[in-house]
Design a protein around this motif. Sequence first.
Motif, mmCIF file in Angstrom:
data_model
loop_
_atom_site.group_PDB
_atom_site.id
_atom_site.type_symbol
_atom_site.label_atom_id
_atom_site.label_comp_id
_atom_site.label_asym_id
_atom_site.label_seq_id
_atom_site.Cartn_x
_atom_site.Cartn_y
_atom_site.Cartn_z
ATOM 1 N N SER A 8 -5.568 -5.186 1.117
ATOM 2 C CA SER A 8 -6.669 -5.360 0.169
ATOM 3 C C SER A 8 -6.418 -4.554 -1.105
ATOM 4 C CB SER A 8 -7.979 -4.902 0.804
ATOM 5 O OG SER A 8 -7.962 -3.483 0.966
ATOM 6 N N MET A 9 -7.180 -4.863 -2.121
ATOM 7 C CA MET A 9 -7.068 -4.126 -3.379
ATOM 8 C C MET A 9 -7.471 -2.664 -3.185
ATOM 9 S SD MET A 9 -6.032 -4.113 -6.421
ATOM 10 C CE MET A 9 -5.772 -5.822 -6.843
ATOM 11 N N SER A 10 -8.453 -2.401 -2.342
ATOM 12 C CA SER A 10 -8.850 -0.999 -2.117
ATOM 13 C C SER A 10 -7.718 -0.223 -1.439
ATOM 14 C CB SER A 10 -10.145 -0.913 -1.319
ATOM 15 O OG SER A 10 -9.994 -1.477 -0.044
ATOM 16 N N GLU A 11 -6.991 -0.880 -0.533
ATOM 17 C CA GLU A 11 -5.836 -0.227 0.089
ATOM 18 C C GLU A 11 -4.754 0.045 -0.951
ATOM 19 O OE1 GLU A 11 -5.238 -1.726 4.536
ATOM 20 O OE2 GLU A 11 -5.729 -3.392 3.174
ATOM 21 N N LEU A 12 -4.528 -0.915 -1.861
ATOM 22 C CA LEU A 12 -3.535 -0.710 -2.924
ATOM 23 C C LEU A 12 -3.942 0.458 -3.806
ATOM 24 C CD1 LEU A 12 -1.004 -1.536 -4.559
ATOM 25 C CD2 LEU A 12 -2.539 -2.927 -5.959
ATOM 26 N N LYS A 13 -5.210 0.528 -4.163
ATOM 27 C CA LYS A 13 -5.683 1.614 -5.034
ATOM 28 C C LYS A 13 -5.386 2.974 -4.394
ATOM 29 C CE LYS A 13 -9.613 2.780 -7.975
ATOM 30 N NZ LYS A 13 -9.440 4.197 -7.964
ATOM 31 N N THR A 14 -5.631 3.095 -3.104
ATOM 32 C CA THR A 14 -5.335 4.341 -2.387
ATOM 33 C C THR A 14 -3.847 4.648 -2.427
ATOM 34 O OG1 THR A 14 -7.248 4.038 -0.946
ATOM 35 C CG2 THR A 14 -5.499 5.506 -0.156
ATOM 36 N N LEU A 15 -3.007 3.631 -2.172
ATOM 37 C CA LEU A 15 -1.556 3.832 -2.194
ATOM 38 C C LEU A 15 -1.072 4.260 -3.581
ATOM 39 C CD1 LEU A 15 -0.359 0.802 -0.046
ATOM 40 C CD2 LEU A 15 -0.296 3.222 0.591
ATOM 41 N N LEU A 16 -1.633 3.666 -4.626
ATOM 42 C CA LEU A 16 -1.240 4.041 -5.989
ATOM 43 C C LEU A 16 -1.623 5.482 -6.285
ATOM 44 C CD1 LEU A 16 -2.134 0.786 -7.958
ATOM 45 C CD2 LEU A 16 0.153 1.722 -7.574
ATOM 46 N N GLU A 17 -2.778 5.901 -5.808
ATOM 47 C CA GLU A 17 -3.212 7.285 -6.021
ATOM 48 C C GLU A 17 -2.294 8.261 -5.293
ATOM 49 O OE1 GLU A 17 -7.274 7.042 -4.703
ATOM 50 O OE2 GLU A 17 -7.940 6.110 -6.577
ATOM 51 N N GLU A 18 -1.788 7.852 -4.124
ATOM 52 C CA GLU A 18 -0.875 8.700 -3.355
ATOM 53 C C GLU A 18 0.520 8.715 -3.975
ATOM 54 O OE1 GLU A 18 -1.104 7.018 0.540
ATOM 55 O OE2 GLU A 18 -3.086 7.848 0.938
ATOM 56 N N GLY A 19 0.882 7.640 -4.686
ATOM 57 C CA GLY A 19 2.169 7.560 -5.376
ATOM 58 C C GLY A 19 3.300 7.075 -4.501
ATOM 59 N N GLY A 20 4.402 6.736 -5.182
ATOM 60 C CA GLY A 20 5.616 6.376 -4.470
ATOM 61 C C GLY A 20 5.757 4.924 -4.058
ATOM 62 N N ILE A 21 4.886 4.030 -4.560
ATOM 63 C CA ILE A 21 5.065 2.622 -4.207
ATOM 64 C C ILE A 21 5.622 1.863 -5.405
ATOM 65 C CG2 ILE A 21 3.161 2.749 -2.559
ATOM 66 C CD1 ILE A 21 1.685 0.757 -4.449
ATOM 67 N N HIS A 22 6.158 0.686 -5.123
ATOM 68 C CA HIS A 22 6.738 -0.168 -6.157
ATOM 69 C C HIS A 22 5.863 -1.401 -6.282
ATOM 70 C CE1 HIS A 22 10.238 2.398 -6.118
ATOM 71 N NE2 HIS A 22 10.147 2.365 -4.800
ATOM 72 N N LEU A 23 5.131 -1.492 -7.402
ATOM 73 C CA LEU A 23 4.186 -2.578 -7.622
ATOM 74 C C LEU A 23 4.753 -3.549 -8.648
ATOM 75 C CD1 LEU A 23 1.372 -3.830 -7.156
ATOM 76 C CD2 LEU A 23 0.527 -2.315 -8.983
#
Length: 99
Positions: free
Chosen positions: A6-21
């Motif tokens: 979900s978008m909310s899961e993506l938002k959390t991952l972006l805040e944690e850093g280290g993903i490739h979007l």
Amino acid sequence: MVKSISMSELKTLLEEGGIHLLDVRERTEYTNGHIPQAENVPLSELADTYHQLDASKTYHIVCQMGGRSAQACAFLEGLGYRTVNIQGGTDAWPGLLEQ
């Protein structure tokens, strides 16, 4: 089967850093507003540019509503890449889009 979050899961991952979007919308769509940290790789160019991606990384893929990103995920997974489709696309992003 393509993995999705979900978008909310993506938002959390972006805040944690280290993903490739990756944003697979066309360049004009991306320029008009995109999720912060997203790199533009238009779906229409993906067949010619996918080799520039690092096959050892997992790519989170977004478009406007989720259809094109699902296509991009299926294409890349067929080539051995690890992908995650973002449900709802940029339409579901809760914050301001970058320009």
